[in-house]
Design a protein around this motif. Structure first.
Motif, mmCIF file in Angstrom:
data_model
loop_
_atom_site.group_PDB
_atom_site.id
_atom_site.type_symbol
_atom_site.label_atom_id
_atom_site.label_comp_id
_atom_site.label_asym_id
_atom_site.label_seq_id
_atom_site.Cartn_x
_atom_site.Cartn_y
_atom_site.Cartn_z
ATOM 1 N N TRP A 11 -13.506 8.827 -20.541
ATOM 2 C CA TRP A 11 -12.210 9.184 -21.128
ATOM 3 C C TRP A 11 -11.585 7.977 -21.815
ATOM 4 O O TRP A 11 -11.035 8.100 -22.912
ATOM 5 N N LEU A 52 -4.437 21.878 -22.724
ATOM 6 C CA LEU A 52 -4.562 21.324 -21.376
ATOM 7 C C LEU A 52 -3.537 21.954 -20.446
ATOM 8 O O LEU A 52 -3.832 22.236 -19.281
ATOM 9 N N ASN A 55 -4.595 25.349 -19.632
ATOM 10 C CA ASN A 55 -5.759 25.305 -18.746
ATOM 11 C C ASN A 55 -5.361 25.393 -17.268
ATOM 12 O O ASN A 55 -6.066 25.985 -16.459
ATOM 13 N N HIS A 60 -7.426 27.142 -14.342
ATOM 14 C CA HIS A 60 -7.470 26.831 -12.917
ATOM 15 C C HIS A 60 -6.951 27.951 -12.038
ATOM 16 O O HIS A 60 -7.575 28.307 -11.052
ATOM 17 N N SER A 179 -1.586 13.220 -20.466
ATOM 18 C CA SER A 179 -1.826 14.575 -19.957
ATOM 19 C C SER A 179 -3.181 14.657 -19.270
ATOM 20 O O SER A 179 -3.303 15.236 -18.188
ATOM 21 N N VAL A 180 -4.191 14.067 -19.910
ATOM 22 C CA VAL A 180 -5.528 14.100 -19.315
ATOM 23 C C VAL A 180 -5.504 13.426 -17.943
ATOM 24 O O VAL A 180 -6.031 13.964 -16.960
ATOM 25 N N PHE A 183 -3.339 15.601 -15.440
ATOM 26 C CA PHE A 183 -3.971 16.876 -15.105
ATOM 27 C C PHE A 183 -5.257 16.672 -14.312
ATOM 28 O O PHE A 183 -5.620 17.509 -13.494
ATOM 29 N N SER A 184 -5.949 15.533 -14.529
ATOM 30 C CA SER A 184 -7.158 15.352 -13.722
ATOM 31 C C SER A 184 -6.784 15.000 -12.282
ATOM 32 O O SER A 184 -7.482 15.387 -11.342
ATOM 33 N N GLU A 187 -5.894 18.395 -10.841
ATOM 34 C CA GLU A 187 -7.086 19.201 -10.604
ATOM 35 C C GLU A 187 -7.723 18.898 -9.258
ATOM 36 O O GLU A 187 -8.188 19.784 -8.556
ATOM 37 N N SER A 265 -12.358 23.139 -17.538
ATOM 38 C CA SER A 265 -13.073 21.902 -17.806
ATOM 39 C C SER A 265 -12.367 21.134 -18.921
ATOM 40 O O SER A 265 -12.258 21.616 -20.046
ATOM 41 N N MET A 266 -11.860 19.932 -18.588
ATOM 42 C CA MET A 266 -11.076 19.206 -19.588
ATOM 43 C C MET A 266 -11.931 18.752 -20.752
ATOM 44 O O MET A 266 -11.498 18.790 -21.906
ATOM 45 N N ILE A 269 -12.314 21.545 -23.015
ATOM 46 C CA ILE A 269 -11.124 21.870 -23.795
ATOM 47 C C ILE A 269 -10.954 20.897 -24.961
ATOM 48 O O ILE A 269 -10.565 21.291 -26.059
#
Lengths: 347, 299
Positions: A11, A52, A55, A60, A179-180, A183-184, A187, A265-266, A269
């Protein structure tokens, strides 16, 4: 942990190489210093943030939600109104825009969240249309009717006015990177796992003591909050908001990004956003045929690869050797079973 | 009173169209438990095919007989399109999840919409005026164009035909059996695939009829008109109880009347919002619809 570190690395590499683009494009001799390309990337960034956030809800929690544009619109209009009528600096509207979108989501979600999947889908479509009609009809005399709101002020960060597409680029993509990251974390939290459990089997999840209704509402509200903030970024970028930017077909596009990329799945996306929004921009000359192909591709994907392009991998946890496996084996790639987690195939 | 009567007739005419489209949604939902998002596009396709035939055959001055002929042609062609849609986009997905089929339906809808835009152009097209009689009746002071009455009568006729077919023929009984319980129907020797194909012939044909009628009623058609009509007809299907054939008829007509009266007495600008608010309220308070039976399937 090795897997987590590897994903953090890839990432970082992804966002770092994107960050290098604005200074690089003029050096590579792209026409006009790459302003057009940066503009496209800005669009992609906003859609990525939206996808995202969707998602969380669709991928989820497995809630069939096709009305994400409604929350995006509320955020964009809230920021625009606070800026033009109340004189707020546009970026300071960010949390308020998010909260208003979340409030709408809460009011929508509480009565309908227990409806079965496809009914919920229709309700969310209805919400998008109602929001758009409210905007067109200049509700409370605030939204400016069909013309929307123009003249939104430029964003200022630490005394620097964001004027060029590159400035906006860094703003949008920093937010996308944030955001990534967030959000991870989500998750892999207890909350994220609970959502996945609800998606796979709601009755069993309830049996294990998960308050399914509350979790679904929380996922819905959280996704809407994020979409509202994305709306503010949209207002920063375009400096004009009008009802035509928030139609049902935008919702369908977001829905398609999540499903075709890989629900939950990021990486999927990100790929989906680049493919759907990026290709759309590249093939502007074939404006008419591209949506035809897009529709046919959606049908073909569902027949041949319903789990999406880059489906979510099943979770694996380091058991610390307690199950008899050697500690080193936990990080090693095992042949994954049928992917347990993908909303596309679930019902 | 005069105004009320006028709006009531308008509402009934539009409601007849909603009902015809809603029948397609409700029948498909009955047998496949799928919201056929492409149904609205088939309705628009019917409107375009009707117009194309009307101009190609030079029948613009032909009166009701010509219209009936065009209607049948358009219905036949769109029925074929519906059949192909099911074979290509839905049959391979039988047995996979609901979401998969819904996404496929959305893809098919986007495909049809853009195919129509490519073939027929992005601008609105005009139906030639005065094909049907331009006569206007006066009833209790309300001005009622004969066309509306004729359209309402034709949609009612089609609905009666369908009702008779579903409830008084062997094939109709097979359709009812498949929507009740696919597995049991198969055990009774019913060819489920044929029934599903049949439903995808009848539903789109009725939608196409509504499309031609919408062209005659409003005089203008556009390639993306199927989205709004589709969503409203779906609302009508839910209103009557989805899967329920008389329910779709009643729901369509009721929605048309509510909308017309709402537009007249509340505000025309909020006309489209009325249908969607109604949809949400119904789903919250009575998800089985007005005529829907209580089922074990938890909504």
């Amino acid at each position: 942990m090795i897997a987590a570190r590897r994903s953090l690395l890839s990432w970082s590499a992804f966002f770092a190489s994107l960050a290098a683009l604005p200074p690089l494009l003029p050096l590579l001799g792209v026409d006009g210093g790459g302003a057009v390309q940066i503009g496209v990337l800005n669009d992609i960034g906003i859609y990525l943030i939206l996808a995202l956030s969707l998602n969380i809800i669709l991928g989820h929690a497995g809630i069939f939600h096709m009305g994400h544009t409604a929350f995006f619109a509320v955020g964009a209009y809230a920021a625009a109104i606070l800026n033009t009528s109340c004189g707020w600096p546009i970026l300071s509207a960010l949390p308020v825009a998010g909260l208003l979108a979340a409030l709408l989501a809460f009011l929508v979600a509480v009565p309908v969240i227990r409806l079965r999947g496809d009914y919920l889908l229709v309700v969310t479509i209805g919400v998008v249309e109602i929001v758009r009609i409210c905007l067109v009809n200049n509700i409370f005399g605030l939204t400016g009717g069909a013309n929307g709101i123009a003249g939104i002020g430029r964003a200022v960060i630490l005394g620097r006015r964001l004027t060029t597409p590159a400035d906006i680029f860094y703003l949008i993509w920093s937010f996308a990177a944030l955001s990534v990251l967030l959000f991870s974390l989500l998750e892999n939290s207890r909350f994220g796992r609970a959502l996945n459990y609800i998606r796979e089997d709601e009755v069993a999840a309830a049996g294990c003591g998960i308050n399914t209704g509350r979790h679904k509402i929380q996922a819905f509200v959280l996704g809407a909050f994020w979409a509202g903030m994305a709306g503010t970024l949209f207002a920063v970028k375009t400096r004009l908001v009008d009802p035509e930017s928030f139609t049902f077909s935008e919702s369908v596009m977001l829905f398609a990004i999540v499903i075709l990329g890989g629900a939950g799945s990021m990486a999927g996306i990100v790929l989906g956003t680049f493919l759907l929004i990026g290709l759309q921009e590249i093939f502007r000359d074939f404006l008419e045929a591209r949506m035809l192909v897009f529709g046919a591709a959606m049908v073909a994907m569902m027949i041949f690869r319903p789990q999406g392009l880059l489906p979510a991998r099943a979770r694996r946890y380091d058991t610390g050797g307690r199950t008899g496996a050697s500690p080193g084996a936990a990080g090693r790639e095992k042949k994954p079973g049928p992917p347990a987690g993908n909303g596309a195939a679930g019902t | 009173m005069q105004e009320f009567l006028q709006q009531l007739i308008n509402g009934l005419a539009v409601g007849g169209l909603y009902a015809l489209i809603a029948l397609g949604y409700t029948m498909v939902y009955g047998v496949l438990k799928l919201i056929n998002f492409a149904h609205g596009e088939l309705f628009a396709l019917g409107a375009y095919l009707g117009l194309t035939l009307l101009t190609a055959l030079g029948l613009a001055g032909g009166g009701p007989a010509a219209v009936a002929l065009i209607l049948l042609f358009a219905m036949g062609l769109v029925a074929l399109a519906g059949y192909l849609l099911e074979r290509v986009a839905y049959r391979p997905l039988r047995g996979s999840g609901r979401l998969t089929a819904v996404v496929s339906a959305l893809g098919a809808s986007i495909f049809f919409q853009n195919a129509m835009m490519l073939v027929f152009g992005a601008k609105a097209r005009v139906y030639p005026g005065g094909i049907l009689s331009g006569e206007v009746f006066t009833l209790l002071g309300a001005q009622i164009p004969a066309t509306r009455i004729l359209l309402l009568a034709s949609s009612l006729l089609l609905m009666l035909l369908l009702y008779w077919f579903i409830h008084h023929t062997r094939t109709g009984a097979a359709v009812r059996a498949v929507s009740l319980d696919q597995g049991a129907a198969r055990l009774m020797g019913i060819d489920v695939n044929r029934v599903i194909s049949l439903v995808f012939l009848i539903g789109p044909a009725l939608g196409a009829a509504a499309g031609v009628m919408a062209g005659l009623l409003y005089g203008q058609i556009k390639y993306d008109m199927g989205v709004l009509y589709g969503l409203k007809a779906f609302t009508a299907a839910i209103l009557g109880g989805i899967g329920n054939i008389p329910g779709a008829m009643a729901g369509g007509i009721l929605l048309g009347v509510i909308e017309a009266l709402g537009a007249a007495y509340i505000s025309i600008a909020w006309k489209d919002a009325i249908a969607f608010c109604l949809l949400i309220l119904i789903l919250i308070f009575r998800p089985t619809g007005l005529l829907g039976e209580r089922t074990a399937d938890k909504v």
